[in-house]
Design a protein around this motif. Structure first.
Motif, mmCIF file in Angstrom:
data_model
loop_
_atom_site.group_PDB
_atom_site.id
_atom_site.type_symbol
_atom_site.label_atom_id
_atom_site.label_comp_id
_atom_site.label_asym_id
_atom_site.label_seq_id
_atom_site.Cartn_x
_atom_site.Cartn_y
_atom_site.Cartn_z
ATOM 1 N N MET A 14 -4.031 10.906 -2.374
ATOM 2 C CA MET A 14 -3.367 11.847 -1.487
ATOM 3 C C MET A 14 -2.014 12.223 -2.082
ATOM 4 S SD MET A 14 -3.772 13.352 1.465
ATOM 5 C CE MET A 14 -5.031 12.354 2.211
ATOM 6 N N VAL A 15 -1.736 13.531 -2.136
ATOM 7 C CA VAL A 15 -0.464 14.008 -2.670
ATOM 8 C C VAL A 15 0.459 14.462 -1.550
ATOM 9 C CG1 VAL A 15 0.611 15.701 -4.201
ATOM 10 C CG2 VAL A 15 -1.553 14.675 -4.836
ATOM 11 N N GLY A 16 -0.100 15.064 -0.516
ATOM 12 C CA GLY A 16 0.729 15.520 0.600
ATOM 13 C C GLY A 16 -0.054 16.386 1.550
ATOM 14 N N SER A 17 0.645 16.964 2.510
ATOM 15 C CA SER A 17 0.008 17.876 3.457
ATOM 16 C C SER A 17 0.278 19.301 3.007
ATOM 17 C CB SER A 17 0.520 17.633 4.865
ATOM 18 O OG SER A 17 1.910 17.804 4.905
ATOM 19 N N SER A 18 -0.485 20.235 3.557
ATOM 20 C CA SER A 18 -0.407 21.609 3.095
ATOM 21 C C SER A 18 -0.506 22.578 4.268
ATOM 22 C CB SER A 18 -1.551 21.873 2.110
ATOM 23 O OG SER A 18 -1.635 23.232 1.775
ATOM 24 N N ASP A 19 0.067 23.767 4.101
ATOM 25 C CA ASP A 19 -0.065 24.841 5.080
ATOM 26 C C ASP A 19 -0.985 25.944 4.569
ATOM 27 O OD1 ASP A 19 1.677 23.621 6.854
ATOM 28 O OD2 ASP A 19 3.433 24.580 5.984
ATOM 29 N N TYR A 20 -1.547 25.762 3.373
ATOM 30 C CA TYR A 20 -2.422 26.765 2.783
ATOM 31 C C TYR A 20 -3.714 26.846 3.599
ATOM 32 C CZ TYR A 20 -4.689 29.440 -0.926
ATOM 33 O OH TYR A 20 -5.316 30.419 -1.640
ATOM 34 N N VAL B 111 -4.691 19.043 3.557
ATOM 35 C CA VAL B 111 -3.966 18.096 2.716
ATOM 36 C C VAL B 111 -4.201 18.451 1.257
ATOM 37 C CG1 VAL B 111 -4.014 16.204 4.380
ATOM 38 C CG2 VAL B 111 -5.893 16.463 2.774
ATOM 39 N N ILE B 112 -3.356 17.901 0.402
ATOM 40 C CA ILE B 112 -3.496 18.107 -1.034
ATOM 41 C C ILE B 112 -3.919 16.778 -1.636
ATOM 42 C CG2 ILE B 112 -2.332 18.769 -3.162
ATOM 43 C CD1 ILE B 112 -0.285 20.250 -1.352
ATOM 44 N N VAL B 113 -5.024 16.795 -2.383
ATOM 45 C CA VAL B 113 -5.486 15.604 -3.082
ATOM 46 C C VAL B 113 -5.480 15.886 -4.575
ATOM 47 C CG1 VAL B 113 -6.885 14.727 -1.176
ATOM 48 C CG2 VAL B 113 -7.922 16.240 -2.844
ATOM 49 N N GLU B 114 -5.355 14.824 -5.341
ATOM 50 C CA GLU B 114 -5.310 14.932 -6.799
ATOM 51 C C GLU B 114 -6.408 14.041 -7.368
ATOM 52 O OE1 GLU B 114 -2.195 12.936 -9.555
ATOM 53 O OE2 GLU B 114 -1.382 14.900 -8.995
ATOM 54 N N ASN B 115 -7.178 14.578 -8.341
ATOM 55 C CA ASN B 115 -8.229 13.759 -8.947
ATOM 56 C C ASN B 115 -7.681 13.000 -10.145
ATOM 57 O OD1 ASN B 115 -8.121 15.637 -11.025
ATOM 58 N ND2 ASN B 115 -10.166 16.447 -10.693
ATOM 59 N N GLU B 116 -8.560 12.244 -10.814
ATOM 60 C CA GLU B 116 -8.122 11.401 -11.929
ATOM 61 C C GLU B 116 -7.645 12.207 -13.140
ATOM 62 O OE1 GLU B 116 -12.630 11.787 -12.263
ATOM 63 O OE2 GLU B 116 -11.223 11.466 -10.660
ATOM 64 N N HIS B 117 -7.912 13.520 -13.161
ATOM 65 C CA HIS B 117 -7.470 14.391 -14.255
ATOM 66 C C HIS B 117 -6.200 15.155 -13.901
ATOM 67 C CE1 HIS B 117 -11.307 13.454 -16.036
ATOM 68 N NE2 HIS B 117 -11.943 13.924 -14.974
#
Length: 94
Positions: free
Chosen positions: A9-15, A30-36
């Motif tokens: 998890m990176v953060g929340s988003s309004d997009y 929310v904003i998620v980030e993968n292993e790349h």
């Protein structure tokens, strides 16, 4: 479409658009980030499916309330994170 097997998890988003299912007019995302290190904006429902937890040998979706809470914590200031000993959760995808 999102790709990866491990997300954090990176953060929340309004997009208002989900990169996972394509749904528009999102009220909670929310904003998620993968292993790349690729970041994806996804809705809370998709995030509950992508961020699964293993419990007693089964992979179960994370509750939507937990997703919102994790997004708020990830968005919190770095001073708050240091003061409260926060570390970002990493969960395996299904």
């Amino acid at each position: 479409m999102i790709s990866g097997s491990k997300f954090k998890m990176v953060g929340s988003s309004d997009y208002p658009l989900c990169d996972c299912c394509g749904k528009t007019n999102l009220t909670r995302a929310v904003i998620v980030e993968n292993e790349h290190a690729e970041e994806f904006n996804i809705g809370v429902i998709c995030a509950s499916k992508v961020l699964r937890q293993v419990y007693q040998g089964k992979k179960l979706p994370v509750s939507q309330g937990a997703i919102i809470s994790m997004g708020k914590e990830a968005r919190a200031s770095s001073a708050w994170k240091i003061r409260n000993g926060y570390s970002s959760p990493s969960l395996a995808a299904a």
